[in-house]
Design an enzyme around this catalytic site. Structure first.
Site: not given
Ligand code: KIV
Length: 291
Positions: A70-71, A109, A139, A141, A208
């Site tokens: 989600d970056s 994500d 993924k 958090e 992280e």
């Molecule tokens: O969203 C992302 O790119 C991430 C990485 C920083 C692990 O969660």
């Protein structure tokens, strides 16, 4: 290891015993391959990807796991943080990366607000990433606070990568992006979080922005692979945001980033040269024209 290295494929249904990208060439990397890599002490890399084009480049380069992070919010879609990213955006970006790749495991994500409400909400949205985008894993958090949702997804057959330490979706609660796990109490909480996600069934966990020694201890104590970003050299795997890694990001990058290229300068130069050629009437030349 090169993607085209000759090595016999293992029997159907078995995890590769060779290096992650050196063994099986006719299927995607699986959670069993990653578990086997931890057993034999093989370190591996993960990069983010947000489209079919760059996903394909990294897949050909032999990156075994690609994260549709989600970056994308701050690295691809122009937001300041990851917070505004939606499920529909993650489904679209993840589907593109799946289409552009053949061998990498694609981890999608779960964006902010798509799983925090309840395990049922997490299940509904994780299923979208698996069914509509074709992701191989999701993924999310959170450590202890996300354990029940992880358990439900894993029970339903969805591989889950956890993410603890600095969790960027909590940027407003953290008041920025501070290093996590400093001091005894914070270090103990990080260890509890790591064990909680492993116990819940996560197949790997991102650490992280945590002190290198603490990440080494977590890696030692967990049976599942740890994936570090700003977590020192002793984690089982390393992840970087591709735009940071390749020098596409404008301005400052975090201390933990190593830039392996300066693509922003290369692309900018190409664009300036193109514009100059057009202004001078030097493009298109005869060889670019039809008669
Ligand atoms: O969203 C992302 O790119 C991430 C990485 C920083 C692990 O969660």
């Amino acid at each position: 290891m090169n993607a085209s290295s000759p090595s016999p494929s293992p029997a159907r249904g078995q995890a590769s015993t060779a290096t992650l990208y050196g063994g099986v060439t006719n299927r995607r990397v699986t959670v069993r391959d990653l578990a086997a890599a931890k057993q034999r002490g093989e370190k591996w890399s993960m990069l983010t990807a947000y489209d079919a084009l760059t996903g394909g480049v990294f897949d050909e380069a032999g990156i075994p796991v690609l994260l549709v992070g989600d970056s994308a919010g701050n690295c691809h879609l122009g937001y300041e943080t990851t917070v505004p990213v939606t499920m529909d955006q993650m489904v679209m970006l993840s589907a593109a990366v799946v289409r552009g790749t053949k061998r990498a495991m694609i981890v999608a994500d779960m964006p902010f607000g798509s799983y925090q409400e309840s395990p049922a909400q997490a299940m509904h949205n994780a299923a979208r990433l698996m069914k509509e985008a074709g992701a191989g894993a999701v993924k999310l958090e959170g450590g202890e606070r996300s354990a029940r949702s992880i358990e439900l997804l894993v029970e339903a057959g969805i591989p889950v990568m956890a993410h603890i330490g600095l969790t960027p979706q909590s940027v407003h609660a953290f008041g920025g992006y501070p290093v996590q796990g400093r001091g005894d109490e914070a270090a103990h909480q990080l260890l509890r979080d790591a064990k909680a996600v492993q116990q819940a069934g996560a197949f790997a966990v991102v650490l992280e922005a945590v002190p290198a020694e603490l990440a080494a201890q977590v890696t030692e104590e967990l049976a599942i692979p740890t994936v570090g970003i700003g977590a020192g050299v002793d984690t089982d795997a390393q992840v970087l945001v591709w735009t940071d890694m390749a020098g596409m990001t404008a301005g400052r990058v975090p201390k933990f980033v190593k830039q392996y290229a300066n693509l922003r300068a290369v692309l900018g130069d190409a664009a300036r040269e193109f514009a100059a050629d057009v202004s001078a009437g030097a493009f298109p030349a005869a060889e670019h024209s039809f008669s």
